[in-house]
Design an enzyme around this catalytic site. Structure first.
Site, PDB file in Angstrom:
ATOM      1  N   ASP A  78      54.335 -34.632 -24.641  1.00  0.00           N
ATOM      2  CA  ASP A  78      53.114 -36.161 -24.244  1.00  0.00           C
ATOM      3  C   ASP A  78      52.430 -35.816 -23.976  1.00  0.00           C
ATOM      4  OD1 ASP A  78      52.714 -38.553 -23.435  1.00  0.00           O
ATOM      5  OD2 ASP A  78      54.249 -38.740 -22.343  1.00  0.00           O
ATOM      6  N   ASP A 119      53.427 -47.769 -25.285  1.00  0.00           N
ATOM      7  CA  ASP A 119      53.924 -47.707 -23.801  1.00  0.00           C
ATOM      8  C   ASP A 119      54.204 -48.707 -23.855  1.00  0.00           C
ATOM      9  OD1 ASP A 119      54.427 -44.934 -23.183  1.00  0.00           O
ATOM     10  OD2 ASP A 119      53.126 -45.306 -21.923  1.00  0.00           O
TER      11      ASP A 119
END
Ligand code: GLA
Length: 695
Positions: A447, A515
């Site tokens: 990430d 997301d």
């Protein structure tokens, strides 16, 4: 013979298309053709002089790679500063080198030791070409590169082109913007350090095009940092596109003896957007993705983030894993929260050691449990970041990008590590290598959750290089970890899809595209994602997101997620038996159709935004099987009685399918020309139709 060379004219041929340029007697590289095939012997170089003092030939020339200087006033592809202060480049043609699939055309500056090589590569059987540029300093003194594009393109028609790109944001990656360029310029770029959620490092330029027809020209830059794609149309009606590293706050010191290689650009032209996607999907699987998993089906994974957030521990992950295994999941990924003093986003980043309060016996206990349930285990990391509240930052406060005189801006309470420092690279490699060596981990979700700021790097003589060097350091770290741990898959995530470009796909196996896991929004985001990137690289979770204003059933959410690399992300411990049965049924179905979805040809038959319903079809390469997904959030005006004309089938082959409870057998021609009558009606409409060759 895919590459023809004659009298300084270079013609590259793909399966159905041709790309040609030449070098004229003054050594200018001149674009000649991009489109359908012609006789290579017909190409010739037309030269002309200045029209008048304000209309120069250099401004009008469609150059293959324009250098800054002389009487050229439009955008250029290359600008450098030589040690004596001269800022113009003047190239002289040197020679070329041709192999079976590669062409390199070399130029040398007339007065300075700079060699510029235009490089091209053909991929057999496809309509996608690759191009890039190398710059070599053959002298001793450093040359400063101030702008270096990977490619310049001239589009063939003098009528205006329409450009598709994105105007997205976090949670809205892939929201498209479509603009016709009649004059001036369009710029798509990132200045954030990563390619980002906003605009995309590609161009798709078209005239009169839809999914099946029309002229489409496209190119994608393989780079995950600051990029710039700028298209312009001049008074002479020529449309040009430059693409490459962003020249914003960029320069690169090319020392004597060094060679700089630009990121690659993959490009092609097709009839319609559908063929563009199918060509790129095959190309990326064959020639871009790391070989280890490129041709392997991606496992159905479970990710803990939306269920347990930062609150992960051995106990709750084991319970989730049991439910995931019962649903048929193949890979269990534990997200953020397992390391350092991480209980929320304020602490712990940088301390890549297992949190012993949450995992008293280390990760082994959990991993063994996951393995005993028949699943592989994966883990989340965010290596490029540090929280000020971490042992790493306390020990090395100078390891971030910073200026001593400026207040560091924290976003999500974190700062960006200076990955251009060898000691930072060494620390990260050591930690991640140890993590993968000590534990049976098969999957890393890498990430990156904030853009750069206060971009000081005292370790660099030329700190403007940091934007580029950071991206290269990430690629290098991932490559080295892959070499040591070839069994591990890597996912690229940056607050969702902030690093989902084709540069990432040279090093990572797959992407977390957003997301935003709302199935309704995903109908739009997934379409844009798969324009130039393969379906199999697109992770798609079924979660509990929906909410009162956008309710979707679990079946609907599966329908949407099964159009990518199916994953689960809801809180399975709260699912009823009926919901678990739906999960199990759909995961089983997905495993059967996975080869079609992940490796088949994609046809976009209806668009959720334009047509109110989504219809996506996947066909296997032999055209023996197909699957069609239909979904609509709800229809208006009772008007959705539609005829679904399928695509990609073999016209003379007979196919059988079950449609709305009727067992049908039809020829491919019938299904494609006449089609199936469907009634798209009501909220939460969703259907999956499988098509088989009739015995
Ligand atoms: C980012 C990612 C999410 C999740 C969180 C964890 O937002 O995009 O999927 O991993 O970080 O902090």
């Amino acid at each position: 013979m895919p590459i023809f060379v004659k009298d300084r004219i270079f013609v590259l041929e793909t399966e159905h298309t041709q790309y040609a340029f030449g070098v004229d007697e003054n050594s200018y590289s001149r674009h000649l053709h991009w489109g359908a095939k012609c006789d290579p012997a017909d190409f010739f170089m037309q030269t002309f002089g200045d029209e008048n003092s304000n209309h120069t030939m250099l401004d009008e020339y469609r150059q293959e790679y324009t250098v800054f200087g002389s009487t050229m006033y439009r955008a250029c592809a290359l600008k450098v500063r030589f040690p004596d202060g001269c800022r113009e480049v003047e190239l002289q043609y040197l020679d070329y080198e041709k192999a079976e699939d590669t062409l390199k055309v070399r130029f040398q500056d007339r007065s300075y030791p700079l060699r510029v090589t235009l490089c091209y590569k053909i991929t057999a059987g496809l309509d996608i070409l690759t191009r890039w540029v190398t710059l070599e300093n053959t002298g001793d003194a450093p040359i400063l590169l101030e702008k270096v594009c990977s490619a310049e393109f001239s589009l063939p028609s003098q009528k205006p082109y329409t450009f598709r790109n994105t105007n997205g944001a976090w949670g809205g990656e892939g929201v498209e913007c479509v603009q016709t360029l009649t004059g001036g310029a369009l710029v798509f770029e990132s200045r954030r350090g990563i390619s980002g959620h906003n605009q995309s490092p590609y161009f798709i330029a078209y005239q009169n095009a839809d999914e099946f027809s029309g002229d489409v020209f496209f190119a994608a830059l393989a780079y995950s940092g600051n990029f710039k794609v700028s298209a312009s149309r001049d008074l002479y009606s020529f449309t040009r596109v430059h693409m490459g590293l962003n020249d914003f706050d960029f320069s690169y010191t090319l020392k004597g003896g060094e060679t700089f290689e630009t990121p690659k650009v993959f490009f092609g032209c097709t009839e319609g957007f559908g063929d563009m996607s199918r060509q790129m999907h095959k190309f990326v699987r064959r020639a871009v993705l790391p070989k280890a998993f490129a041709e392997k089906p991606l496992p159905v994974l479970y990710n803990s983030w939306e269920a347990t957030g930062f609150d992960v521990n051995s106990e709750n992950q084991m319970r989730l894993a049991e439910k995931a295994a019962a649903a048929g999941v193949e890979l269990f990924v534990m997200d953020d929260g397992w390391f350092g003093a991480r209980s929320d986003d304020r602490a712990g980043l940088g301390d890549w050691f297992v949190n012993r309060e949450k995992f008293p016996n280390g990760l082994r206990e959990l991993i063994e449990h996951v393995n005993a349930l028949g699943m592989d285990f994966g883990i989340w990391v965010e290596p490029e970041m540090v929280n000020a509240d971490s042992d790493l930052f306390r020990a090395h406060p100078d390891w971030t990008y910073h200026y001593n005189t400026r207040t560091p801006h924290e976003l999500r309470n974190q700062r960006v590590l200076n990955l251009t420092r060898p000691d930072v690279q060494a620390y990260l490699f050591e930690r991640l290598d140890a993590l993968l060596t000590e534990n049976n981990i098969r999957y890393v979700k890498w990430d990156m959750n904030r853009p750069f700021s206060e971009t000081g790097a005292e370790n660099l003589e030329n700190p403007q290089m940091l934007w580029y060097l950071h991206t290269m350091a990430v690629y290098d770290l991932v490559d080295r970890l892959r070499a040591r741990h070839p069994q591990v898959q890597f996912e690229s995530c940056a607050s969702g899809g902030g690093r989902s470009d084709l540069g990432a796909l040279l090093h990572f196996d797959e992407v977390w595209p957003s997301d935003n896991t709302d199935a309704i929004d995903r109908m739009t985001l997934q379409k844009t994602y798969t324009l130039l990137r393969p379906v199999k690289t697109m992770r798609a979770w079924v979660t509990d997101v929906g909410g009162p204003n956008k309710p979707t059933s679990l079946e609907f959410r599966f329908n949407i997620a099964m159009q990518g690399a199916l994953s689960l992300g809801g809180n399975l411990t709260k699912y009823s038996d009926a919901d678990m049965a739906i999960c199990k049924k759909n995961v089983e179905l997905y495993k059967e159709i996975r080869p079609l979805v992940q490796f088949g040809d994609l046809y976009r038959l209806a668009d959720a935004d334009e047509d109110e319903f989504l219809c996506t079809q996947y066909v296997d390469p032999e055209k023996k099987q197909s699957v069609v997904f239909l979904a609509a959030r709800g229809t208006r005006f009772y008007k959705k009685r539609v005829t679904l004309r399928l695509a990609g089938l073999e016209p003379t082959r007979r196919y059988r399918l079950d449609f709305d409870g009727n067992a049908l057998e039809k020829s491919g021609a019938y299904l494609m020309e006449v089609g199936l009558p469907a009634h798209i009606r009501g909220a939460d409409y969703n259907k999956i139709v499988r098509i088989f060759t009739a015995e």
